[in-house]
Every structure is written in C-alpha cells, then in structure tokens.
Design an enzyme around this catalytic site. Sequence first.
Site, PDB file in Angstrom:
ATOM      1  N   ASP A  38       0.836  -1.211   0.000  1.00 61.37           N
ATOM      2  CA  ASP A  38       0.000   0.000   0.000  1.00 61.37           C
ATOM      3  C   ASP A  38       0.862   1.249   0.000  1.00 61.37           C
ATOM      4  OD1 ASP A  38       0.768  -0.630   2.739  1.00 61.37           O
ATOM      5  OD2 ASP A  38      -0.658   0.896   3.408  1.00 61.37           O
ATOM      6  N   GLU A  87      -0.037  -1.327   5.584  1.00 55.45           N
ATOM      7  CA  GLU A  87       0.983  -0.979   6.582  1.00 55.45           C
ATOM      8  C   GLU A  87       0.863   0.477   6.994  1.00 55.45           C
ATOM      9  OE1 GLU A  87       4.833   0.452   8.200  1.00 55.45           O
ATOM     10  OE2 GLU A  87       3.763   1.157   6.430  1.00 55.45           O
TER      11      GLU A  87
HETATM   12 ZN   LIG Z   1       6.745   2.000   4.342  1.00 52.36          ZN
END
Ligand SMILES: [Zn+2]
Length: 410
Positions: free
Chosen positions: A82, A177
């Site tokens: 992401d 994340e």
């Molecule tokens: Zn990162």
Amino acid sequence: MTDFHAELTDRLIRYAAIDSQSDEDAPAQPSTAIQLDILRLLERELTEIGAQDVQLTDYGVVLATIPATAAGPTIGLLAHVDTAPQFNATSVKPRLIKGYNGGDISFPDNPNLTLSPADFPYLAEKQGHDLITASGLTLLGADDKAGVAIIMTAARHLLENPQIPHPALRIAFTPDEEIGRGVDARLPKDLKADFAYTFDGGALGEIEYESFSADGANVKITGVSIHPGQAKGKLVNALHLAAKIINTLPANQTPENTEDRQGFIHLTDMNGSAAECALRFILRDFERDGLAAKGALLRQTCEAIAATEPTARIEVTIKPQYRNMRYWLENDMTPVELARDAARSLGIEPVSVPIRGGTDGSRLTEMGIPTPNLFTGMQNIHGPLEWVSVQDMGQATQLALTLAQKAVTP
Ligand SMILES: [Zn+2]
C-alpha cells in the site's frame, strides 16, 4: 557481481504505476480493493519465477517460499504494497532520470516543484546514479514498492541459481501498513519464519531494530446540555472542557516540539458539540515507562478538568498499538548482527537509528517473529518529492542475497 539495475528499474516503475493507496477510514481488509490489483500481480509473478506455496491469503497477504538449498533458519522477507493516504497516489507516473547530474530536478507535471540537493544532502551523494521520481502531482510509492522490487529481484535470482546456498526464505507482501493494519493475527503462524526483515527503510546502510512504543487514547467528554436561554449555572459545554484539556497538556510534549529519542502526546482528532465531544490522541515513546507516564499524564489532566465540573463526565480509554521491537531483539541480536555482517561484507557501514514510528516489524516482533527493518534507498516519502536511487536498491538486493547466504548453518 550482477547489479540488477535494469530489473529493479523495470519492477519499481511497473509497481509504482499501480494505484494501491490504503484508507484508514475503510473497515475492509484490505482497506481498499485496489490493493488486490498489485497483490494478484505479485502472486502471478511469484508463480512465474518458480516460487513455491504461492498464496494470497483471505486477509490480503501474498505469501511464497523460496525453497532451501542449504540448512539454516527460515528467514522472512517482507514489504508492504500500500501507499500512504497522506498524499495523492492516483495515476502515478514514475520517471527514470539516468545518470543524475547533481543539479536541481524539475517535474514535468508541476513547474512549481523542485527537488534540490541543497535541501536534501543525501541527494547530493547520488550524482551519477539512476534516480526514479514521480511526475510532480503524486507521491512515487517507492515506500514500499522499492522493497517489493528488491525482494522480487532477489527471489528471482535465487530461484534461477539454485547453486547458491541459502536456507528457506518466506516472502510476505502485506497491505495496509501505512494505516497500521498490515499484520493480521494469522500472519505470524502463516509466515512460518524464525526471524524476518522488512525492506521498508530509507538511506543506504539503515538497519533498524528500535521503533516507538505506541498507544492510542480516546477521551469522551459528556457535558450538560441545557437551552442556552436557561443555562446559567447549569450548562457545561463539552467543547470548553476539551479546550481546557488541550491547553493543560504540556506544549513541549507534542510531535512538533520533540525529536530524536523524545516521545509525544499528539491530538489527532476532535469531534463533537457542546453536549458531547470526543478527542483522539496517539501516545508515543521509546520506553515503556515513558509511554505509561504519557498515558498517566493524560488521565490526570482529564481528571483534574473533570473535578472542576462535577456534573460533566470525562472518560479516558487507552489501548496499546505496538511496542518497541528492541525489547525482544535486545535479548537476541542474531537477526540484526546477520544483517550488519552482510552489509559490512558489501562495504556498507550499518547505521541503526531509532524509528520515530512503527513498522509491520514492530507488530511481528511482538508476536514472536523478530523483524528488524532494512534500507531500500527511498527518500522524501509520502509526498511529491519522493525519490529513490536504483543503485541503492541494487545494494539492498545484494544485502538480501548476502544475508541469506550468511544464514546457512556452517
Ligand atoms: Zn513504508
């Protein structure tokens, strides 16, 4: 020694062009369906290069095995797919600057933007390198597609060269994340690694094993709501209580007034009305005591303000988010020492600075898989000036290959 530059360039440019921004406010897992575009692509590419046990889990992580060619601990290699929600990440147009001349870099889609070595000394060190940037309107997403490209390149190389001795490697590409939801409770068991590394660090040589310890705090203020015409002596305005709390908290413990090893109390959200108001804080510190002290200070402050208005109510809820990975790694520095040893053998001086944030490795370490963070070369992340040197990514790829070989049991 192969330098992998062409492959790394191709991979990063292809991966960065795929929109995979995560969204903190979306409850789905992964938070955005677009992350599945790159996850499915990586699943396919891992199968094509001959990785084993390739799997896209129902919690949105691509897992794969590079089978062992020698005995040793099973090592996990992780990167997140992401990109950060903080800046436009749609329609990224990655651009290769070959043989950087050391001067200012302009952007085709944004004439007002300049990336200058005068502002970023690390850039000045990269004269002659091939650099990748975005076009001026978006972030690049080298965070963490540089990590993805590095791991894919190392994996392809090892699968094509089974004569290279290394223990089993487990690959994990995670979603979300950037919004702190990359490590599902099922991941440690599915990863099946003795220890692991995230390739999610910046400058050449970074080998990080300290992150913040983090709690989240919610403060709910219930005032006393009365028609303002008849309010004298009765109404208690929740917004006024919120303002008092904010003004009582120490100004020198905010993110904008702290650095290095100092922690902070950060008000991230405020919502409500005169009747009811909610404040959200994040608490950060490198030490358990420091974090607990920040939580206690927030509670005491709220209690003191509440005591001034007995008819109102102030509730404080504090929830743990992640913990400094040093607490586990300092008991067994093997993963850190292995990476340092591999870096030195490549002529790279290892640098360990505490991360003023958390990584997927912070959670994984706490859940039983020690996971330091390694450099990728990425710079100026989460904004339009993001860039990465292909040569730095090449060094990170060599680091992955070298530490895999050094992990073989003698
Ligand atoms: Zn990162």
